[in-house]
Design a protein around this motif. Structure first.
Motif, PDB file in Angstrom:
ATOM      1  N   CYS A   1      -2.962  -3.555 -37.536  1.00 37.67           N
ATOM      2  CA  CYS A   1      -3.471  -2.512 -36.494  1.00 37.67           C
ATOM      3  C   CYS A   1      -4.942  -2.079 -37.171  1.00 37.67           C
ATOM      4  N   SER A   2      -5.449  -1.187 -36.479  1.00 35.92           N
ATOM      5  CA  SER A   2      -6.800  -0.562 -36.726  1.00 35.92           C
ATOM      6  C   SER A   2      -6.480   0.938 -36.897  1.00 35.92           C
ATOM      7  N   THR A   3      -5.462   1.719 -36.856  1.00 36.20           N
ATOM      8  CA  THR A   3      -5.245   3.005 -36.819  1.00 36.20           C
ATOM      9  C   THR A   3      -5.690   4.056 -38.082  1.00 36.20           C
ATOM     10  N   CYS A   4      -6.017   2.944 -39.129  1.00 33.45           N
ATOM     11  CA  CYS A   4      -6.516   3.477 -40.398  1.00 33.45           C
ATOM     12  C   CYS A   4      -8.190   3.427 -40.736  1.00 33.45           C
ATOM     13  N   HIS A   5      -8.767   3.267 -39.379  1.00 37.11           N
ATOM     14  CA  HIS A   5     -10.051   3.001 -39.320  1.00 37.11           C
ATOM     15  C   HIS A   5     -10.985   4.204 -39.954  1.00 37.11           C
ATOM     16  N   LEU A   6     -11.799   3.900 -40.786  1.00 38.75           N
ATOM     17  CA  LEU A   6     -12.533   5.022 -41.308  1.00 38.75           C
ATOM     18  C   LEU A   6     -14.044   4.819 -41.465  1.00 38.75           C
ATOM     19  N   ILE A   7     -14.867   5.481 -41.255  1.00 44.40           N
ATOM     20  CA  ILE A   7     -16.289   5.470 -41.195  1.00 44.40           C
ATOM     21  C   ILE A   7     -17.155   5.891 -42.549  1.00 44.40           C
ATOM     22  N   PHE A   8     -18.166   5.104 -43.135  1.00 46.74           N
ATOM     23  CA  PHE A   8     -18.577   5.468 -44.392  1.00 46.74           C
ATOM     24  C   PHE A   8     -20.117   5.549 -44.127  1.00 46.74           C
ATOM     25  N   ASP A   9     -20.719   6.223 -44.999  1.00 47.05           N
ATOM     26  CA  ASP A   9     -22.164   6.221 -45.244  1.00 47.05           C
ATOM     27  C   ASP A   9     -22.626   4.806 -45.798  1.00 47.05           C
TER      28      ASP A   9
ATOM     29  N   ASP B   1      -2.679  15.335 -42.192  1.00 42.71           N
ATOM     30  CA  ASP B   1      -2.193  15.085 -40.934  1.00 42.71           C
ATOM     31  C   ASP B   1      -3.378  14.332 -39.950  1.00 42.71           C
ATOM     32  N   PHE B   2      -3.329  12.947 -39.905  1.00 41.18           N
ATOM     33  CA  PHE B   2      -4.412  12.412 -38.866  1.00 41.18           C
ATOM     34  C   PHE B   2      -3.573  11.644 -38.037  1.00 41.18           C
ATOM     35  N   ASP B   3      -3.381  12.255 -36.882  1.00 37.84           N
ATOM     36  CA  ASP B   3      -2.550  11.841 -35.847  1.00 37.84           C
ATOM     37  C   ASP B   3      -2.815  10.231 -35.772  1.00 37.84           C
ATOM     38  N   GLY B   4      -1.562   9.387 -35.875  1.00 38.03           N
ATOM     39  CA  GLY B   4      -1.665   7.864 -35.420  1.00 38.03           C
ATOM     40  C   GLY B   4      -2.294   7.345 -36.672  1.00 38.03           C
ATOM     41  N   PHE B   5      -2.631   7.739 -37.872  1.00 40.97           N
ATOM     42  CA  PHE B   5      -3.397   6.994 -38.936  1.00 40.97           C
ATOM     43  C   PHE B   5      -2.242   6.203 -39.434  1.00 40.97           C
ATOM     44  N   GLY B   6      -2.318   4.800 -39.664  1.00 41.56           N
ATOM     45  CA  GLY B   6      -1.679   3.871 -40.394  1.00 41.56           C
ATOM     46  C   GLY B   6      -0.538   3.539 -39.921  1.00 41.56           C
ATOM     47  N   ALA B   7      -0.390   3.375 -38.622  1.00 41.95           N
ATOM     48  CA  ALA B   7       0.763   3.209 -37.934  1.00 41.95           C
ATOM     49  C   ALA B   7       1.340   1.700 -38.271  1.00 41.95           C
TER      50      ALA B   7
ATOM     51  N   CYS C   1      -6.505   0.971 -45.333  1.00 40.87           N
ATOM     52  CA  CYS C   1      -5.386   0.071 -46.038  1.00 40.87           C
ATOM     53  C   CYS C   1      -6.190  -0.820 -46.893  1.00 40.87           C
ATOM     54  N   GLN C   2      -7.510  -1.298 -46.522  1.00 46.76           N
ATOM     55  CA  GLN C   2      -8.121  -2.305 -47.420  1.00 46.76           C
ATOM     56  C   GLN C   2      -9.318  -1.874 -48.411  1.00 46.76           C
ATOM     57  N   VAL C   3      -9.322  -0.413 -48.445  1.00 52.08           N
ATOM     58  CA  VAL C   3     -10.328   0.025 -49.358  1.00 52.08           C
ATOM     59  C   VAL C   3      -9.425   0.751 -50.751  1.00 52.08           C
ATOM     60  N   CYS C   4      -9.477   0.060 -51.940  1.00 56.55           N
ATOM     61  CA  CYS C   4      -8.742   0.597 -53.002  1.00 56.55           C
ATOM     62  C   CYS C   4      -9.905   1.407 -53.897  1.00 56.55           C
ATOM     63  N   LEU C   5      -9.481   2.461 -54.384  1.00 60.98           N
ATOM     64  CA  LEU C   5     -10.042   3.277 -55.422  1.00 60.98           C
ATOM     65  C   LEU C   5     -10.490   2.712 -56.497  1.00 60.98           C
TER      66      LEU C   5
END
Length: 171
Positions: free
Chosen positions: A101-109, A88-94, A141-145
């Motif tokens: 869009c940029s709603t799945c924005h994540l920050i990494f080290d 439940d990440f509000d608005g994530f992946g609209a 959406c652009q980072v594949c495991l």
């Protein structure tokens, strides 16, 4: 990479195509068919035996600072993991992974960011719209495991840019 018709048909039946960047270069087009970039990050064993592929552990840090640990399949995007695990990440992946869009924005080290591969121009255009942008920001959406990403930490920014939200934060 050249796939036989049987392997190509098998690949189309799995979820490897959702949420991955599609590129069109001579090395990734076979008989006019475009293959997603994340397929080339998978081992042949995990492609041919997807049910045996080991899961990859991902740690998300939500907007409240809470660490949520989940597992995803190699080839899944981080957006797929969020959806599949019903996080439940509000608005994530609209835009549902369509790179609109940029709603799945994540920050990494920094160390993890270097493992994620190159950022496409299209992803960079969407990241330019993201709030709390950092030098190690990517779209989920652009980072594949892959197995090399075992144990990564992805932080959800405190604010998002979602046109579905009003200025007071209500939907």
């Amino acid at each position: 990479f050249v796939f036989s018709q049987a392997v190509h048909s098998a690949l189309r039946s799995f979820r490897f195509f959702s949420g991955c960047t599609f590129i069109k270069t001579p090395t990734h087009v076979e008989a006019g068919k475009v293959f997603p970039l994340c397929l080339f990050r998978l081992s042949l064993k995990s492609i041919l035996n997807p049910h045996r592929a080991e899961k990859v552990t991902v740690h998300f840090v939500n907007r409240d600072g809470e660490k949520i640990t989940v597992k995803g399949s190699p080839g899944d995007s981080l957006l797929d993991v969020v959806i599949n695990e019903d996080l439940d990440f509000d608005g994530f992946g609209a835009c549902e992974g369509t790179l609109a869009c940029s709603t799945c924005h994540l920050i990494f080290d920094e160390e993890t960011y270097k493992k994620l591969g190159p950022v496409t121009d299209e992803e960079m255009d969407m990241l330019d719209l993201a709030y709390s942008l950092t030098d190690t920001s990517r779209l989920g959406c652009q980072v594949c495991l892959s197995k090399s990403l075992e144990g990564i930490v992805a932080r959800v920014p405190e604010t998002i840019s979602d046109i579905r939200q009003s200025k007071d934060g209500s939907s």
